[in-house]
Design an enzyme around this catalytic site. Structure first.
Site, PDB file in Angstrom:
ATOM      1  N   ILE A   5       0.627  -1.108   0.100  1.00  0.00           N
ATOM      2  CA  ILE A   5       0.020  -0.023   0.161  1.00  0.00           C
ATOM      3  C   ILE A   5       0.999   1.155  -0.087  1.00  0.00           C
ATOM      4  CG2 ILE A   5      -1.572   1.442   1.275  1.00  0.00           C
ATOM      5  CD1 ILE A   5      -2.812  -1.225   0.050  1.00  0.00           C
TER       6      ILE A   5
ATOM      7  N   SER B 235      12.109   3.465  12.342  1.00  0.00           N
ATOM      8  CA  SER B 235      11.340   2.698  12.927  1.00  0.00           C
ATOM      9  C   SER B 235      10.299   3.706  13.571  1.00  0.00           C
ATOM     10  CB  SER B 235      11.782   1.875  14.105  1.00  0.00           C
ATOM     11  OG  SER B 235      10.767   1.209  14.758  1.00  0.00           O
TER      12      SER B 235
ATOM     13  N   LYS C 251     -10.558  -5.894  10.182  1.00  0.00           N
ATOM     14  CA  LYS C 251     -10.288  -6.625  11.226  1.00  0.00           C
ATOM     15  C   LYS C 251     -10.476  -6.091  12.320  1.00  0.00           C
ATOM     16  CE  LYS C 251      -7.655  -9.767   8.504  1.00  0.00           C
ATOM     17  NZ  LYS C 251      -7.977  -9.309   7.093  1.00  0.00           N
TER      18      LYS C 251
ATOM     19  N   ASN D  32      -9.577  -6.791   2.702  1.00  0.00           N
ATOM     20  CA  ASN D  32      -8.281  -7.429   1.880  1.00  0.00           C
ATOM     21  C   ASN D  32      -7.868  -6.814   0.660  1.00  0.00           C
ATOM     22  OD1 ASN D  32      -7.597 -10.347   3.836  1.00  0.00           O
ATOM     23  ND2 ASN D  32      -9.776  -9.629   3.743  1.00  0.00           N
ATOM     24  N   VAL D  33      -6.643  -6.880   0.609  1.00  0.00           N
ATOM     25  CA  VAL D  33      -6.120  -6.152  -0.740  1.00  0.00           C
ATOM     26  C   VAL D  33      -5.504  -7.127  -1.744  1.00  0.00           C
ATOM     27  CG1 VAL D  33      -4.506  -4.560  -1.658  1.00  0.00           C
ATOM     28  CG2 VAL D  33      -5.469  -3.865   0.533  1.00  0.00           C
TER      29      VAL D  33
ATOM     30  N   SER E  69      -1.423  -7.916  -2.347  1.00  0.00           N
ATOM     31  CA  SER E  69      -0.499  -7.409  -1.635  1.00  0.00           C
ATOM     32  C   SER E  69       0.507  -8.321  -0.782  1.00  0.00           C
ATOM     33  CB  SER E  69      -1.318  -6.485  -0.454  1.00  0.00           C
ATOM     34  OG  SER E  69      -1.955  -7.297   0.400  1.00  0.00           O
TER      35      SER E  69
END
Length: 629
Positions: A291, A339, A407, A444-445, A448
């Site tokens: 993405i 990070s 989710k 869902n993609v 991916s």
């Protein structure tokens, strides 16, 4: 080298034919017996007439054409140029006072046109015949679906490129006006409903779907009919791509699982999207992921003043960086390895770059892995997001768009629950900040990294089996471009605090996707490639939901995007609990982490573990935090 030989060959042929035309114009004019005085005139002028004609052909670039692909327009143009060359020859002869009988001129014009155009037609046919006789090329019999512009272009390309190994033998189209006609000698034999009969009658090896503008339902219908008799279907790129040269017939591809969405792709207003990105400093976290990298590509199109890409994984980052450098050489871009869990590093990045817009795509997303590593899910998804939100607020970022997931709705997994906490952080911060914080929730993609489709493709390539966790598992699906356009569109619609949800159509059974993908790969499910049911994984649901409450959502001006109404705004309580346990997450065991999450997300329901009351009764590390929120 070959191209120069071809030009020289044509030039020699033209020289010969023009001389023949000039000679026979005298020969016919004088009834096959040229008087001596006119033969002398012919000898003095033939080289001049020939030279003028050849120079005219060169000037009008008649030797730059590929005559094996010539059409009627090319022949007509050649006739016009030949006429001009005859006129120029006549004019020069007149100026030089070389006098010929007047009938010589039209005779020469007529003969030169006949000979020159005939030579081109014969040359093109010879080259096509010679090319079509390529050895060691096994031609598949191909059925074309669609007798429109794309179909016509495809047939011509397949005929002109026999090395591809495809021979069009029949066409199907539902347009009654095209039935039982032909395109370049290929008959339109019936409607699409006749596909199985035509395949059997003509012994078709492959079907090419050549209606780029057709709805997905029509493509699905063709695929279903072909899969029943084990015939492979390929699709053609959009006709505009063929016309502008972006792709060619070589880009005919196997039907992709993207083609099997049970709905039309979602379209967004590109002008509206670009207006708030243009000339702004845009940061994208997780910019190397599926993405995130597509976000980088889309945002780069809208001319940001500075694109700041942040990711912890340098290999993916490098690939995105090199791609954007090639496509957008003038793009002002910074690639940062960092990070989001490192609060001090995040603080320094915001202080240095001061982004106007942040797209937050960095996250741990694999459900089973996060069940086994809940501490990492909390540190990365929750505290990483908290770091970004905190410094976006501090440095007056205008818009902050976070990517969430279906989710997060009534979660049963650690990953989903952490994403729900992220939504709560976004909404609670929005109430006290000048920054417009929003989240985008989708399913869902397709394709991916780590998604089910690449896994299925790998399993099929290895000969199976294909593994599905449960026969009734259903998921919402969307393509990567759709997901990214939704994210960017959310930024355009954002006023602050919203959770945007996409209308993704009906959920799709995973086992149906597996079967479709096996068929599209040329195999039969449960015959060539077995499907094995492995059982639900920890944290996995049978069905995903997009809304916390079906009756609590609002529409937007985009008919496929909705806003969930429930808003979390207990900023103080949420921050109290998050800051209290920021430094002790690593000391918690799995059950303690789940108890911690349950206090933050009451709707979290991990059915595979012991009750929350049992956990809370034994946890020293959580102390009396039950009443903190």
């Amino acid at each position: 080298m070959w191209r120069n030989k071809r030009k020289v060959s044509l030039l020699i042929i033209d020289t010969l034919l023009l001389n023949i035309a000039y000679f026979f114009s005298f020969y016919l004019r004088f009834d096959y017996n040229i008087p001596y005085q006119y033969f002398i005139v012919y000898e003095k002028s033939f080289y001049l007439v020939t030279l003028i004609s050849i120079v005219t052909f060169i000037f009008f670039k008649q030797y730059n054409k590929i005559w094996r692909y010539a059409n009627l327009r090319d022949i007509m143009e050649l006739m016009v140029v030949t006429t001009i060359s005859s006129g120029m020859s006549s004019l020069v002869l007149f100026l030089l006072e070389i006098h010929l009988p007047r009938s010589i001129y039209p005779l020469y014009w007529f003969l030169s046109i006949i000979l020159i155009t005939s030579s081109r037609i014969l040359y093109g046919n010879y080259m096509n015949y010679n090319n079509n006789s390529l050895k060691n090329v096994a031609h598949k019999k191909v059925l074309i679906i669609g007798a429109g512009s794309a179909g016509r272009m495809l047939i011509r390309e397949l005929k002109n490129h026999p090395e591809i190994g495809m021979k069009p033998v029949a066409i199907l189209d539902d347009d009654k006006s095209k039935l039982y006609r032909s395109i370049d000698g290929i008959p339109v034999m019936g409607k699409i409903d006749d596909i199985q009969d035509i395949i059997n009658e003509k012994e078709i090896n492959e079907v090419i779907f050549a209606i780029p503008s057709a709805p997905k339902s029509l493509l699905k219908k063709v695929i279903d009919k072909c899969s029943e008799i084990h015939i492979k279907v390929k699709t053609l790129p959009g006709i505009y791509e063929l016309v502008d040269g972006t792709v060619s017939v070589n880009n005919i591809r196997d039907v992709d699982i993207n083609d099997l969405l049970r709905r039309e792709p979602v379209k967004v207003n590109l002008d509206e999207m670009s207006s708030y990105i243009k000339d702004k400093k845009v940061m994208i976290t997780g910019g190397g992921g599926s993405i995130g990298s597509e976000l980088c590509r889309q945002v780069a199109r809208f001319s940001p003043s500075h694109l700041i890409i942040l990711d912890i994984y340098e290999n993916n980052m490098y690939d995105v960086q090199q791609e954007l450098k090639r496509k957008y050489p003038n793009l002002n871009m910074s690639c940062i390895i960092a990070s989001i869990r490192d609060e001090k590093r995040i603080s320094n990045i915001f202080k240095k770059y001061k982004p106007d817009i942040v797209f937050h795509a960095a996250a741990h997303k694999h459900v089973p892995l996060m069940e086994d590593n809940p501490q990492e899910a909390i540190k990365n998804n929750v505290y990483g997001t908290l770091n970004l939100v905190k410094y976006a607020d501090l440095h007056n970022v205008k818009k902050f768009v976070m990517i969430s997931t279906d989710k997060a709705v009534n979660p049963t997994s650690i990953m989903g629950a952490t994403k729900r906490i992220c939504e709560m952080i976004i909404q609670s911060f929005d109430k006290k900040s000048n920054t417009e914080f929003v989240a985008v929730r989708f399913g869902n993609v397709l394709g991916s990294n780590g998604s089910v489709i690449p896994l299925f493709k790998k399993q099929i390539a290895e000969g199976g089996p294909v593994t599905v966790t449960h026969e009734e598992v259903k998921r919402y699906f969307m393509t990567i471009p759709e997901a990214v356009q939704l994210v960017i569109q959310a930024g355009a619609l954002a006023k602050g605090g919203e959770i945007f949800v996409l209308d993704m159509g009906e959920p799709v059974k995973i086992i149906d996707l597996a079967r479709d993908l096996i068929r599209l790969s040329g195999f039969e499910p449960d015959v060539d490639i077995p499907i094995i049911i492995t059982g639900l994984r920890p944290g996995e649901k049978l069905f995903e939901e997009l809304l916390l409450s079906e009756d609590k959502y609002a529409s937007t001006k985009h008919d496929k995007i909705f806003i969930e109404k429930p808003v979390f705004d207990d900023y103080d309580g949420l921050m109290l609990l998050l800051e209290k346990y920021r430094t002790t997450i690593d000391d918690m065991n799995v059950d303690q982490v789940k108890a911690f999450i349950k206090r933050l997300v009451p709707e979290y329901n991990p059915s595979h573990v012991k009750t929350i009351e049992e956990i809370a009764a034994t946890e020293d590390i959580l102390g009396d935090a039950t009443n903190d929120v």
